[in-house]
Design a protein around this motif. Structure first.
Motif, PDB file in Angstrom:
ATOM      1  N   MET A  70       0.885  -1.201  -0.120  1.00 22.80           N
ATOM      2  CA  MET A  70       0.046   0.046  -0.106  1.00 22.80           C
ATOM      3  C   MET A  70       0.923   1.180   0.031  1.00 22.80           C
ATOM      4  SD  MET A  70      -2.945  -1.311   0.048  1.00 22.80           S
ATOM      5  CE  MET A  70      -3.860   0.214   0.289  1.00 22.80           C
ATOM      6  N   PRO A  71       0.411   2.239  -0.449  1.00 25.47           N
ATOM      7  CA  PRO A  71       1.034   3.485  -0.585  1.00 25.47           C
ATOM      8  C   PRO A  71       1.398   4.243   0.969  1.00 25.47           C
ATOM      9  CG  PRO A  71      -1.188   4.187  -1.432  1.00 25.47           C
ATOM     10  CD  PRO A  71      -0.812   2.505  -1.266  1.00 25.47           C
ATOM     11  N   ARG A  72       2.579   4.709   0.698  1.00 27.11           N
ATOM     12  CA  ARG A  72       2.950   5.568   2.025  1.00 27.11           C
ATOM     13  C   ARG A  72       3.297   6.852   1.592  1.00 27.11           C
ATOM     14  NH1 ARG A  72       8.119   3.576   4.333  1.00 27.11           N
ATOM     15  NH2 ARG A  72       8.664   3.213   2.021  1.00 27.11           N
ATOM     16  N   PHE A  73       2.438   7.851   2.320  1.00 25.20           N
ATOM     17  CA  PHE A  73       2.739   9.221   1.639  1.00 25.20           C
ATOM     18  C   PHE A  73       3.579  10.256   2.996  1.00 25.20           C
ATOM     19  CE2 PHE A  73      -1.214   7.586  -0.186  1.00 25.20           C
ATOM     20  CZ  PHE A  73      -1.265   8.008  -1.355  1.00 25.20           C
ATOM     21  N   SER A  74       4.225  11.007   2.244  1.00 23.23           N
ATOM     22  CA  SER A  74       5.041  11.838   3.215  1.00 23.23           C
ATOM     23  C   SER A  74       4.641  13.519   2.765  1.00 23.23           C
ATOM     24  CB  SER A  74       6.555  11.894   2.734  1.00 23.23           C
ATOM     25  OG  SER A  74       6.736  12.080   1.562  1.00 23.23           O
ATOM     26  N   ALA A  75       4.804  14.309   3.934  1.00 22.86           N
ATOM     27  CA  ALA A  75       4.121  15.774   3.340  1.00 22.86           C
ATOM     28  C   ALA A  75       5.285  16.644   3.101  1.00 22.86           C
ATOM     29  CB  ALA A  75       3.442  16.090   4.940  1.00 22.86           C
ATOM     30  N   ASN A  76       5.183  17.159   2.041  1.00 24.14           N
ATOM     31  CA  ASN A  76       6.343  18.268   1.615  1.00 24.14           C
ATOM     32  C   ASN A  76       5.807  19.597   2.443  1.00 24.14           C
ATOM     33  OD1 ASN A  76       7.582  20.668   0.266  1.00 24.14           O
ATOM     34  ND2 ASN A  76       8.437  18.706  -0.895  1.00 24.14           N
ATOM     35  N   LEU A  77       6.716  19.814   3.383  1.00 17.26           N
ATOM     36  CA  LEU A  77       6.400  21.095   4.220  1.00 17.26           C
ATOM     37  C   LEU A  77       6.608  22.363   3.900  1.00 17.26           C
ATOM     38  CD1 LEU A  77       7.266  19.635   7.821  1.00 17.26           C
ATOM     39  CD2 LEU A  77       5.029  19.399   6.439  1.00 17.26           C
ATOM     40  N   GLY A  78       7.363  22.346   2.440  1.00 15.96           N
ATOM     41  CA  GLY A  78       7.517  23.474   1.825  1.00 15.96           C
ATOM     42  C   GLY A  78       6.120  24.161   1.188  1.00 15.96           C
ATOM     43  N   PHE A  79       5.294  23.157   0.952  1.00 19.36           N
ATOM     44  CA  PHE A  79       4.049  23.633   0.177  1.00 19.36           C
ATOM     45  C   PHE A  79       2.689  23.326   1.436  1.00 19.36           C
ATOM     46  CE2 PHE A  79       5.157  22.748  -4.351  1.00 19.36           C
ATOM     47  CZ  PHE A  79       5.664  24.119  -4.468  1.00 19.36           C
ATOM     48  N   LEU A  80       2.907  22.288   2.355  1.00 17.79           N
ATOM     49  CA  LEU A  80       1.731  21.909   3.001  1.00 17.79           C
ATOM     50  C   LEU A  80       1.949  22.658   4.585  1.00 17.79           C
ATOM     51  CD1 LEU A  80       1.028  18.096   2.267  1.00 17.79           C
ATOM     52  CD2 LEU A  80       0.377  20.264   1.138  1.00 17.79           C
TER      53      LEU A  80
END
Length: 269
Positions: free
Chosen positions: A1-11
């Motif tokens: 299953m996919p594992r998602f990271s958050a890009n904190l430059g945009f989020l």
């Protein structure tokens, strides 16, 4: 299953850079990535990551002289020393906060300088990859579309693969941004499959809006299924520009990341 990271430059830009780590963790992300976090002392960033039990995947090399229009230095002939200094800064900071990868930005070049730019980028990446390897880190190079960044030297997946072959370092990989690649080339599922062995990280955003990945012309449900089917084991970075408050647009995350925690690994690989 996919594992998602958050890009904190945009989020989570509603918060300070340090506060974004906790906000991402509260929203369900177990990994984050950043663009240029260098104004935050490394010890503070590492503490924030530890408190939130979040993995830092990667960061970018500094872009150079923003006022002069720089957007990376890696392929710019005559500025090799500046680029290596930017690599030293990124690797040192990244290693201090526990990051696993550094994205080396190639920069903007004129059409008549492309041949020299490629030679420069290859030579620069050989040195940079060796530095990153000593720190146990991966180097990433990312094709960026010419609609958003006209003149960006690295702009296709095939070009990135060719450069990796010329550099010949085991820790140099492609950051496959679906948003940029769709705009420049399309045919995402085939390219993901064909270049799987060279891909170190995947990023997503809607096309053409670059908003949440639940709109636009890319079917990210299918992209995630394809990544699973071809055996991609890395993270998928949410690098999009939210339509509004970040938390209000995260409905896609709970829908798509079922089973994420059962296959949790802490590296961009």
């Amino acid at each position: 299953m996919p594992r998602f990271s958050a890009n904190l430059g945009f989020l989570f830009t509603e918060y300070s850079e340090i506060e974004r780590v906790a906000a991402a963790a509260a929203a369900g992300f177990k990994a984050v990535e950043m663009h240029w976090p260098y104004q935050v002392p490394a010890a503070e960033m590492r503490s924030a990551l530890s408190r939130s039990q979040v993995t830092m995947l990667g960061l970018n090399t500094p872009v150079g002289n923003v006022a002069a229009g720089d957007f990376g230095l890696g392929a710019l002939s005559g500025r090799e020393s500046e680029f290596q200094q930017s690599v030293d800064q990124a690797v040192s900071y990244g290693h201090a906060i526990g990051a696993t990868a550094v994205h080396c930005m190639s920069g903007l070049v004129s059409p008549d300088a492309v041949s020299v730019a490629e030679q420069t980028f290859v030579a620069n990446l050989k040195l940079a990859a060796d530095k990153a390897d000593q720190a146990g880190m991966t180097l990433l190079i990312e094709p960026i579309n010419h609609r958003d960044k006209p003149g960006y030297f690295l702009h296709t997946i095939e070009q990135a693969a060719s450069i990796i072959g010329q550099v010949g370092r085991r820790n140099l990989r492609i950051m496959f941004d679906c948003y940029h690649t769709q705009i420049m080339q399309g045919d995402l599922t085939r390219r993901l499959k064909d270049y799987l062995e060279l891909i170190g990280h995947v990023q997503i955003a809607a096309v053409p809006s670059r908003a949440e990945p639940d709109e636009g012309e890319i079917d990210y449900h299918e992209i995630c299924r394809s990544l699973d089917s071809i055996g991609y084991g890395g993270w998928i970075g949410a690098e999009y520009k939210p339509r509004g408050r970040t938390e209000d647009g995260l409905g896609w995350l709970s829908t798509w990341s079922q089973g994420q925690s059962s296959n949790d690994r802490g590296a961009v690989a």
